[in-house]
Design an enzyme around this catalytic site. Structure first.
Site, PDB file in Angstrom:
ATOM      1  N   ASP A  92       0.849  -1.188   0.000  1.00 45.10           N
ATOM      2  CA  ASP A  92       0.000   0.000   0.000  1.00 45.10           C
ATOM      3  C   ASP A  92       0.882   1.234   0.000  1.00 45.10           C
ATOM      4  OD1 ASP A  92       0.706  -0.510   2.807  1.00 45.10           O
ATOM      5  OD2 ASP A  92      -0.592   1.196   3.249  1.00 45.10           O
ATOM      6  N   GLU A 156      -0.103  -0.572   5.749  1.00 43.43           N
ATOM      7  CA  GLU A 156       0.887   0.004   6.660  1.00 43.43           C
ATOM      8  C   GLU A 156       0.775   1.516   6.732  1.00 43.43           C
ATOM      9  OE1 GLU A 156       4.590   1.782   8.097  1.00 43.43           O
ATOM     10  OE2 GLU A 156       3.734   1.977   6.085  1.00 43.43           O
TER      11      GLU A 156
END
Length: 451
Positions: A92, A156
């Site tokens: 991500d 994250e």
């Protein structure tokens, strides 16, 4: 780089690495599904799953984590009786901010001036490619000498803790003798560095309300309490005159004894405008690695364009507080909330909502894994000795893994050196750093297997 078979293999794989990173960067995998399609993150997860399967990984699966995102897991068995190493990265990415402000499109990997530009190129899709390069180099030169687990996290950057909660619920999944977190970076390009400390982070949403609704500033201004002005005063209380973070009851005098960060170098890395002062006191390393730091990430208020002459009835802000090792993030958020409530003026109503948290981290840099990495770095970066640095950012998973597996050694390396400008417009990765660190990781796995 001195000639050796592993380095030669990695060099030969770099064109493939660029093509794969371009494919991975193209996914708009921001784990904020109010802004970006969930399908983009799921497609990136499936790309990584496919890459792991192609390298012979077993038990490859996208794991549905409690925050509604997916982390990708895979297991590559090594020789019988070998040690187990967990390799971590996240796919991500941060939102691109102002896409129009990018020199080239943020989700299109573009080569310019010897660097590869694109959102996630360094943080941390490049880390995924680094792990793949290291494993491919070993497979081409005698095989992978350890059991390898790979985990690629899907949220994250959001700090929503999906993988941490999943790991706690499935504690056997990520067991390992050593964990290599590929989400840090060298102190500067060309200087091999392991990160030994991380600041933790707490994230709060602050809302200030003063009126039942907005009022005409001419008719009521001067006596009616302005919620936006109240919020500004409240936020200003979080800094001393020199810009140091001041939260009532929170220590702010920590010191850093390791690698130092020259002020002029920091100014250049941070691209501080001429004549603008740095904030805080102590050395730069003290300020960014050993002391708390508050940042106002955003404020909800009327934009300048289209604003009306009104006294604002309510205002909100998102505030982050970075906390150094030795400070409990849960205690820090209590102090932050109490401070904000105590410093809100005029009896305005204030609410403080915690929306994210991660504990600080400190590694044991005397462990055998660090020696194995130092030897590997010396080969990948000839003439350079591995340095130990802190990092002002947070990787909450580190503490979860340290708590679940107290005997595991944890190392942090990666591609986010200062020129990478992670989280900012025009993020980029140095292909030379990607090549050298892939060599270092491969040689580390070989060295560690022999210890």
């Amino acid at each position: 780089m001195s000639s050796n078979p592993v380095a030669e293999t990695v060099a030969s794989l770099m064109p493939r690495a660029r093509a794969e990173l371009a494919e991975l960067v193209a996914f708009r995998s921001v784990a904020d599904f109010e802004q970006f399609p969930r399908s983009e993150s799921e497609a990136a997860a499936e790309w990584i799953a496919g890459a792991l399967r192609a390298e012979g990984f077993e038990d490859v699966a996208p794991l549905d984590t409690p925050d509604g995102t997916q982390s990708v897991y895979g297991y590559l068995p090594g020789p019988e009786g070998a040690k187990t190493v967990l390799l971590y990265a996240h796919y991500d990415v941060q939102p691109p901010l102002d896409e129009a402000g990018w020199t080239t499109p943020p989700f299109e990997l573009t080569e310019r001036d010897g660097r590869w530009y694109g959102r996630g190129s360094a943080d941390c899709k490049g880390g995924v490619i680094m792990h793949l390069l290291a494993l491919r180099a070993l497979k081409a030169n005698g095989g992978v000498p350890v059991h390898v687990k790979v985990i690629a996290e899907g949220s994250e950057e959001q700090g929503t803790g999906g993988l941490e909660r999943y790991a706690e619920q499935h504690p056997d999944l990520l067991t390992a003798d050593t964990v290599v977190i590929g989400d840090a970076g060298n102190f500067r390009a060309g200087l091999p560095t392991v990160t030994t400390t991380l600041r933790g982070m707490t994230l709060v949403r602050v809302a200030v309300d003063t009126l039942e609704g907005n009022l005409h500033s001419g008719q009521f201004g001067g006596a009616a309490p302005d919620a936006l002005a109240a919020l500004i005063r409240t936020l200003d209380s979080l800094r001393a005159e020199d810009g140091s973070t001041t939260v009532d009851g929170l220590a702010g005098d920590g010191t850093w004894d390791g690698l130092q960060y020259a002020e002029e170098q920091f100014r250049a890395d941070a691209k501080v405008l001429d004549g603008v002062e740095l904030i805080g006191s102590g050395t730069v390393a003290d300020r960014i690695w050993a002391r708390p730091a508050v940042t106002v990430l955003g404020i909800d208020c009327p934009p300048v364009v289209g604003a009306t002459p009104s006294v604002q009835a309510g205002a909100r802000a998102l505030v982050s507080l970075r906390v150094p090792p030795g400070t409990d993030a849960a205690e820090a958020v209590k102090l932050l909330g109490a401070h904000l409530e105590a410093h809100t003026p005029w009896g305005a109503r204030v609410t403080v909502e915690q929306v994210g948290q991660g504990q600080p981290f400190r590694a044991d840099a005397t462990s055998p894994a660090y020696q194995a990495m130092a030897e590997a770095m010396a080969v990948a970066y000839p003439g350079q000795e591995m340095q130990y640095a802190g990092q002002g950012g947070s990787i909450p998973l580190c503490n979860t893994l340290a708590a679940l597996y107290p005997d595991a050694e944890i190392l942090l390396i990666g591609l986010s050196e200062p020129e990478a400008r992670i989280h900012a417009v025009d993020e980029s990765v140095s292909p030379e750093e990607l090549e050298r660190l892939s060599v270092a990781e491969a040689l580390f796995l070989r060295n560690y297997a022999g210890n």
